[in-house]
Design a protein around this motif. Structure first.
Motif, PDB file in Angstrom:
ATOM      1  N   GLU A  15       0.830  -1.210   0.000  1.00  0.00           N
ATOM      2  CA  GLU A  15       0.000   0.000   0.000  1.00  0.00           C
ATOM      3  C   GLU A  15       0.860   1.254   0.000  1.00  0.00           C
ATOM      4  OE1 GLU A  15      -3.873   0.950   0.007  1.00  0.00           O
ATOM      5  OE2 GLU A  15      -3.427   1.154   2.089  1.00  0.00           O
ATOM      6  N   LYS A  81     -12.120   4.295   7.289  1.00  0.00           N
ATOM      7  CA  LYS A  81     -12.610   3.786   6.005  1.00  0.00           C
ATOM      8  C   LYS A  81     -13.245   2.407   6.148  1.00  0.00           C
ATOM      9  CE  LYS A  81      -9.775   6.487   2.988  1.00  0.00           C
ATOM     10  NZ  LYS A  81      -8.837   6.504   1.863  1.00  0.00           N
ATOM     11  N   ARG A  82     -13.264   1.907   7.348  1.00  0.00           N
ATOM     12  CA  ARG A  82     -13.928   0.649   7.676  1.00  0.00           C
ATOM     13  C   ARG A  82     -13.306  -0.566   6.985  1.00  0.00           C
ATOM     14  NH1 ARG A  82     -18.174   4.079   6.619  1.00  0.00           N
ATOM     15  NH2 ARG A  82     -18.604   3.002   4.688  1.00  0.00           N
ATOM     16  N   THR A  83     -12.071  -0.418   6.487  1.00  0.00           N
ATOM     17  CA  THR A  83     -11.397  -1.581   5.914  1.00  0.00           C
ATOM     18  C   THR A  83     -11.057  -2.589   7.009  1.00  0.00           C
ATOM     19  OG1 THR A  83      -9.440  -0.227   6.022  1.00  0.00           O
ATOM     20  CG2 THR A  83     -10.385  -0.570   3.870  1.00  0.00           C
ATOM     21  N   TYR A  85     -12.924  -3.560   9.344  1.00  0.00           N
ATOM     22  CA  TYR A  85     -14.025  -4.483   9.621  1.00  0.00           C
ATOM     23  C   TYR A  85     -13.835  -5.805   8.895  1.00  0.00           C
ATOM     24  CZ  TYR A  85     -16.595  -0.366  11.261  1.00  0.00           C
ATOM     25  OH  TYR A  85     -16.984   0.760  11.924  1.00  0.00           O
ATOM     26  N   THR A  86     -13.442  -5.721   7.637  1.00  0.00           N
ATOM     27  CA  THR A  86     -13.320  -6.952   6.860  1.00  0.00           C
ATOM     28  C   THR A  86     -12.055  -7.727   7.233  1.00  0.00           C
ATOM     29  OG1 THR A  86     -12.398  -5.573   5.132  1.00  0.00           O
ATOM     30  CG2 THR A  86     -14.688  -6.269   4.871  1.00  0.00           C
ATOM     31  N   SER A  89     -12.928  -9.317  10.971  1.00  0.00           N
ATOM     32  CA  SER A  89     -13.974 -10.334  10.993  1.00  0.00           C
ATOM     33  C   SER A  89     -13.430 -11.662  10.486  1.00  0.00           C
ATOM     34  CB  SER A  89     -15.164  -9.885  10.147  1.00  0.00           C
ATOM     35  OG  SER A  89     -14.763  -9.705   8.816  1.00  0.00           O
ATOM     36  N   ARG A  90     -12.128 -11.676  10.214  1.00  0.00           N
ATOM     37  CA  ARG A  90     -11.439 -12.925   9.853  1.00  0.00           C
ATOM     38  C   ARG A  90     -10.650 -13.431  11.060  1.00  0.00           C
ATOM     39  NH1 ARG A  90     -12.002 -13.216   4.436  1.00  0.00           N
ATOM     40  NH2 ARG A  90     -12.986 -11.297   3.774  1.00  0.00           N
TER      41      ARG A  90
ATOM     42  N   LYS B  54     -21.872  -5.697  14.333  1.00  0.00           N
ATOM     43  CA  LYS B  54     -20.513  -5.398  14.815  1.00  0.00           C
ATOM     44  C   LYS B  54     -20.217  -6.144  16.110  1.00  0.00           C
ATOM     45  CE  LYS B  54     -19.723  -0.774  13.019  1.00  0.00           C
ATOM     46  NZ  LYS B  54     -19.543   0.590  13.507  1.00  0.00           N
ATOM     47  N   PHE B  85     -18.377 -11.730   6.201  1.00  0.00           N
ATOM     48  CA  PHE B  85     -19.037 -10.505   6.654  1.00  0.00           C
ATOM     49  C   PHE B  85     -18.921  -9.420   5.598  1.00  0.00           C
ATOM     50  CE2 PHE B  85     -18.440  -6.472   9.256  1.00  0.00           C
ATOM     51  CZ  PHE B  85     -19.798  -6.237   9.375  1.00  0.00           C
ATOM     52  N   PRO B  87     -19.633  -5.529   5.365  1.00  0.00           N
ATOM     53  CA  PRO B  87     -20.052  -4.352   6.120  1.00  0.00           C
ATOM     54  C   PRO B  87     -20.920  -3.439   5.249  1.00  0.00           C
ATOM     55  CG  PRO B  87     -17.659  -4.417   5.869  1.00  0.00           C
ATOM     56  CD  PRO B  87     -18.224  -5.455   4.977  1.00  0.00           C
ATOM     57  N   GLU B  88     -21.582  -2.522   5.909  1.00  0.00           N
ATOM     58  CA  GLU B  88     -22.408  -1.551   5.193  1.00  0.00           C
ATOM     59  C   GLU B  88     -21.502  -0.621   4.399  1.00  0.00           C
ATOM     60  OE1 GLU B  88     -24.675   0.735   7.894  1.00  0.00           O
ATOM     61  OE2 GLU B  88     -25.989   1.562   6.372  1.00  0.00           O
ATOM     62  N   GLN B  89     -21.884  -0.336   3.157  1.00  0.00           N
ATOM     63  CA  GLN B  89     -21.086   0.526   2.269  1.00  0.00           C
ATOM     64  C   GLN B  89     -19.597   0.220   2.378  1.00  0.00           C
ATOM     65  OE1 GLN B  89     -22.134   4.528   3.262  1.00  0.00           O
ATOM     66  NE2 GLN B  89     -24.271   4.210   2.697  1.00  0.00           N
ATOM     67  N   PRO B  90     -19.190  -0.934   1.925  1.00  0.00           N
ATOM     68  CA  PRO B  90     -17.793  -1.334   2.133  1.00  0.00           C
ATOM     69  C   PRO B  90     -16.833  -0.463   1.327  1.00  0.00           C
ATOM     70  CG  PRO B  90     -18.860  -2.848   0.651  1.00  0.00           C
ATOM     71  CD  PRO B  90     -19.920  -1.907   1.113  1.00  0.00           C
ATOM     72  N   TYR B  91     -15.625  -0.396   1.839  1.00  0.00           N
ATOM     73  CA  TYR B  91     -14.589   0.411   1.218  1.00  0.00           C
ATOM     74  C   TYR B  91     -13.301  -0.359   1.420  1.00  0.00           C
ATOM     75  CZ  TYR B  91     -11.950   4.560   0.013  1.00  0.00           C
ATOM     76  OH  TYR B  91     -11.121   5.434  -0.608  1.00  0.00           O
ATOM     77  N   PHE B  92     -12.447  -0.389   0.407  1.00  0.00           N
ATOM     78  CA  PHE B  92     -11.246  -1.226   0.537  1.00  0.00           C
ATOM     79  C   PHE B  92      -9.996  -0.445   0.207  1.00  0.00           C
ATOM     80  CE2 PHE B  92     -14.848  -3.885  -0.484  1.00  0.00           C
ATOM     81  CZ  PHE B  92     -14.869  -4.690   0.635  1.00  0.00           C
ATOM     82  N   TYR B  93      -8.874  -1.124   0.341  1.00  0.00           N
ATOM     83  CA  TYR B  93      -7.587  -0.490   0.078  1.00  0.00           C
ATOM     84  C   TYR B  93      -7.564   0.037  -1.352  1.00  0.00           C
ATOM     85  CZ  TYR B  93      -6.616  -3.089   4.255  1.00  0.00           C
ATOM     86  OH  TYR B  93      -6.687  -3.585   5.509  1.00  0.00           O
ATOM     87  N   GLN B 152     -15.569 -10.776  -1.055  1.00  0.00           N
ATOM     88  CA  GLN B 152     -14.668 -11.064   0.062  1.00  0.00           C
ATOM     89  C   GLN B 152     -15.407 -11.802   1.180  1.00  0.00           C
ATOM     90  OE1 GLN B 152     -14.549  -9.519   3.309  1.00  0.00           O
ATOM     91  NE2 GLN B 152     -16.412  -8.370   2.881  1.00  0.00           N
ATOM     92  N   ALA B 153     -16.744 -11.620   1.229  1.00  0.00           N
ATOM     93  CA  ALA B 153     -17.488 -12.286   2.298  1.00  0.00           C
ATOM     94  C   ALA B 153     -17.685 -13.779   2.024  1.00  0.00           C
ATOM     95  CB  ALA B 153     -18.828 -11.603   2.501  1.00  0.00           C
TER      96      ALA B 153
END
Lengths: 258, 313, 308
Positions: A15, A81-83, A85-86, A89-90, B54, B85, B87-93, B152-153
């Motif tokens: 990143e 950015k809620r990254t 969370y994903t 959750s692992r 959550k 899982f 999440p609501e309105q997901p956002y990633f790298y 991803q889920a």
């Protein structure tokens, strides 16, 4: 466990690289080659001195800016950015996340420093057309700079684990400045009396001590560095980074990710 | 063995500068979801749906209570290898490609190396992102990110998936695809738990639904039981953020949520409604007959909530 | 839950242990490089470069160098050092970074000029520093006073001292005693009184602890010197009158009709040596005294342990 930490670390590194962090190398190269050419025309005597001073100072400052600005974003940006969370959750433990982030950031800085070190030695060769034994001291200075980065990284992560990015940056930067004068702070503590002395001594041992890690000016004058100091500085940096990182884990482990 | 057992999970946040004012996000919640079910978690925005998810994911810690997932304690990290899982309105790298991102997540979930690339490939295909797998995610639209989120889920073949508002940001085709996907997952024997505020989605998919409002469980039941009687009502959903006057004139109850508006009108006014939307050039997303009892059930639960809230103040 | 508690416990233990370990290591590092920050002036000795490197925060940097100077002097003084080579560079950097830091000049006047172990033994440097201070603060009479002080006390150059006091007396709001001092320099009489007046003035003109302590030490020494001078004269008178030395200090006091046994500033009575010399009981308490000490005595100044 180790694999997960390694994956998080390598993702952090990727990143950072994709975020064009390594572009700072271009600015560094321009600065250093400009200085090498310019100073060569002004004075023969001190050109080596200037190249070492300027080169090592730039390595250290560029790295600290990177460490602070990436480091503080590492955790808080992932929350924002809620990254995160994903990721959480692992089967990833929170402490693994922190340690992985630290390794990734430290790795980024080591790679960055490596390229800059090549630049410094190239500039040295340009001005003096040969390497002498004393130039190995530059490696010691570079090693100390990397130790400095480890401490800054861990502090940036610590602040990032509970504070907003802006505040974290302010905290980390002020600790860098205070840490550079840590020995003066301890000297001051020695002159104080009573409760103040007690308080300042405590603070002086709590803030990171960068003054012993900064040997740039003495190395520019070809003063040798004691092996004892190298060894003790290494230990100190490791202990301090462990402390800050454990603090980050402790806080992050209890944090609600709203 | 139930897939999800929620045993009195409760969450109170402390707000204000000194963190002294308690704000109840979730009252003690008891809920059981059976293995192989599609379970809808319904409620308006801010009802406590996301908080519940959550809590189950271990992202926030409960004030009290516990839960069991797939028969094991929900804090057991190993159980998470079996859970997906979204999440609501997901956002990633931003700087990763879809391919790299899924690889990273597969690594974190402990998918063995040999299987990884095959799994990533098939998941990308399943959500329809094969063509753009080498594009960095910052160039993705909201709908494409939602697909990445779903990918991803389900990537690591979990037994239990949680979707938080899986339809948001998707166009009608996308919504259709996600519905199909959830049904496929059910056929594969997986348990799907998803939250939504769109009743028609829930009605079309769910075996059972629970209604939550203001952090409190208001009702729970099998959709089949709740939709026994059919009234002459239709649900109209369109894209937009405002309600045109002509729609209001039809006597529609309108709810604006995000970029969609949902209205329930009488069946005989359906043509007039479409005309009104066409005149306003508002894109229609869905027009579905409402089995009013779910609607009525939902509205009733919410209204009860409102009256209690009103009397409370 | 259990997992989290375990991680928290381990992390908490790590914080405590590694903090302790880092403090211990830091302590060792400090022992490895004593005075390291201060020896920096060996490399970074150009105030101009430092001023630029401070990026405009030169006031703060001056304060840091000022504490370094005090620390350097205090530390070495405590260890009875005989040289203070870095004191001048430290003070020079301090004052060039902040030319209005008056206390730094006063410090220089008190400790650069006197011979070791009381100071660095560099009166010329002290004068250089004072002239620089006067150049930047021409309206501060205290600096003229300190300049004259160095000329008088350390160089015994009464003409220059008088000139300095004269210059200072012309500054608006100057203390009137500067004019008096200028006159006294010209007469160059009443040594004890002049010296006492000057040390008292030094004491009153500053808040700096080290400078004040130094002044107190000198005032105490002056009193001892004055007492010893008078008592020694009494011993001589006694000898002329009786043809022998007094048997004890008590006999001397009685013969001179003194109200009691004379005592030094610490309250110890003076003693009479068999050879007829008047001496103080604890010579270490009067490091700056030039009279009343046993023959061959070398003073060990110890500011930090000195009772007030």
């Amino acid at each position: 466990m180790k694999a997960r930490i390694a994956h998080i670390a390598s993702n952090t590194f990727r990143e950072a690289v994709r975020d064009r962090v390594l572009y700072n190398l271009i600015a560094f190269a321009v600065l250093l080659s400009g200085a090498a050419i310019l100073v060569g025309q002004i004075s023969i005597e001190i050109e080596k001195l200037v190249v070492i001073n300027l080169g090592l100072t730039a390595v250290s400052l560029f790295g600290i800016v990177i460490a602070i600005f990436i480091g503080i974003g590492l955790v808080s940006k992932e929350i924002e950015k809620r990254t995160l969370y994903t990721v959480l959750s692992r089967p990833v433990r929170r402490w693994e996340f922190i340690v992985g982030k630290f390794c990734g950031l430290a790795g980024t800085l080591v790679v960055n420093t490596f390229f800059m070190a090549i630049g410094v030695f190239a500039a040295l060769f340009y001005v003096s057309h040969k390497f002498v034994r004393a130039d190995a001291l530059v490696l010691v200075a570079l090693y100390f700079i990397v130790l400095e980065f480890l401490i800054i990284c861990s502090l940036a992560l610590l602040f990032s684990s509970f504070s907003s990015p802006l505040l974290s940056a302010v905290f980390a930067f002020s600790l860098f400045v205070i840490g550079s004068f840590a020995e003066d702070l301890r000297g001051f503590a020695g002159m104080a009396h009573g409760f103040t002395r007690w308080l300042v001594t405590g603070a002086a041992y709590l803030v990171p001590n960068f003054s012993a890690l900064n040997v740039i000016s003495s190395i520019a004058h070809e003063q040798p560095v004691a092996a004892q100091l190298i060894w003790h500085n290494t230990l100190y940096a490791l202990f301090y980074a462990t402390m800050a990182l454990s603090g980050a884990v402790l806080i992050f482990e209890h944090r609600n990710l709203k | 063995m139930p897939a999800i057992e929620i045993l009195g999970l409760e969450k109170t946040y402390f707000v204000g500068f000194w963190r002294k004012r308690p704000k109840c996000a979730l009252r003690p919640l008891h809920l059981t979801v059976e293995d192989g079910e599609i379970f809808g978690f319904l409620g308006p925005n801010g009802a406590g749906k996301t908080t519940t998810l959550k809590l189950l994911m271990g992202l926030v810690f409960p004030t009290s209570g516990s839960a069991r997932l797939l028969g094991r304690d929900w804090t057991d990290p190993e159980v998470k290898a079996q859970i997906g899982f979204l999440p609501e309105q997901p956002y990633f790298y931003d700087h990763l490609t879809a391919n790299e991102l899924l690889n990273y997540y597969a690594q974190l979930s402990g998918v063995p190396g040999k299987e990884r690339s095959r799994r990533v490939e098939s998941t990308l295909q399943r959500v329809g992102l094969t063509d753009v797998k080498g594009v960095q995610l910052r160039k993705f639209s909201k709908g494409m990110l939602q697909r990445v989120g779903i990918a991803q889920a389900i990537l690591h073949d979990p037994k239990l998936v949680f979707f938080d508002e899986p339809m948001s940001g998707l166009d009608p085709m996308g919504r259709r695809e996600v519905r199909d996907l959830m049904e496929q997952l059910k056929h594969e024997g997986k348990t799907v738990f998803f939250s939504t505020h769109i009743l028609s989605d829930a009605e079309a998919l769910c075996d059972r639904v629970a209604i939550i409002h203001q952090g409190e469980l208001r009702g729970i039941g099998a959709v089949a039981d709740l939709t026994s009687s059919v009234h002459g009502k239709v649900e109209v959903i369109w894209q937009g953020t405002h309600v045109p006057a002509s729609m209001k004139a039809l006597g529609a109850e309108c709810h604006v949520t995000g970029d969609t508006v949902r209205a329930v009108i009488d069946e005989n006014q359906q043509d007039a409604a479409i005309d009104a939307l066409r005149r306003e050039r508002l894109p229609l997303i869905a027009l579905t007959p409402v089995r009013t009892s779910l609607e009525a059930y939902f509205v009733e639960k919410l209204q009860r909530a409102e009256t209690t809230a009103g009397s409370g103040k | 839950m259990k997992q989290r508690r375990k991680v928290s416990l381990v992390a908490g233990a790590c914080v405590v242990v590694s903090l302790a370990a880092s403090a211990v290591t830091l302590h060792r590092i400090d022992q490895l490089r004593p005075q390291a920050t201060i020896e920096e002036v060996l490399y970074l000795n150009s105030p101009k470069v430092l001023k630029r490197a401070s990026l405009g925060y030169d006031g703060l940097l001056a304060d840091i160098y000022w504490t370094r100077a005090v620390q350097y002097f205090g530390g070495r003084h405590h260890n009875h050092a005989l040289s203070y080579n870095l004191l001048y560079p430290l003070l020079e950097i301090t004052t060039q970074l902040d030319p209005r830091l008056i206390v730094a000049y006063q410090f220089g006047a008190s400790f650069l000029a006197p011979p070791p172990p009381g100071g660095a033994g560099q009166p010329e440097r002290a004068i250089q520093l004072m002239e620089y201070g006067i150049q930047n603060n021409p309206d501060n009479w205290k600096l003229y006073y300190d300049l004259g002080f160095v000329y008088y006390m350390n160089l015994k150059d009464y003409k220059q001292a008088a000139a300095a006091f004269e210059r200072g007396s012309k500054v608006p709001n100057a203390h009137p005693f500067l004019r008096l001092l200028a006159a006294q320099m010209a007469e160059h009489a009443g040594e004890f009184d002049t010296a006492r007046m000057m040390w008292s003035a030094t004491y009153q003109n500053t808040q700096d602890k080290l400078i004040r302590q130094n002044a107190v030490e000198h005032l105490r020494a002056l009193r001892v010197e004055e007492d010893v001078t008078h008592l020694q004269q009494a011993v001589t008178r006694f000898g002329e009158r009786t043809g022998r030395l007094p048997a004890s200090i008590a006999e001397l006091a009685a013969a001179e009709s003194l109200p009691g046994i004379p005592v030094d500033p610490d309250g110890h009575s003076y003693k009479l040596s068999p050879e007829g010399r008047i001496e103080v009981r604890v010579p270490d308490d009067f490091p700056f005294a030039t009279k009343g000490l046993p023959p061959g005595f070398k003073p060990h100044p110890q500011f930090d342990s000195q009772p007030q």
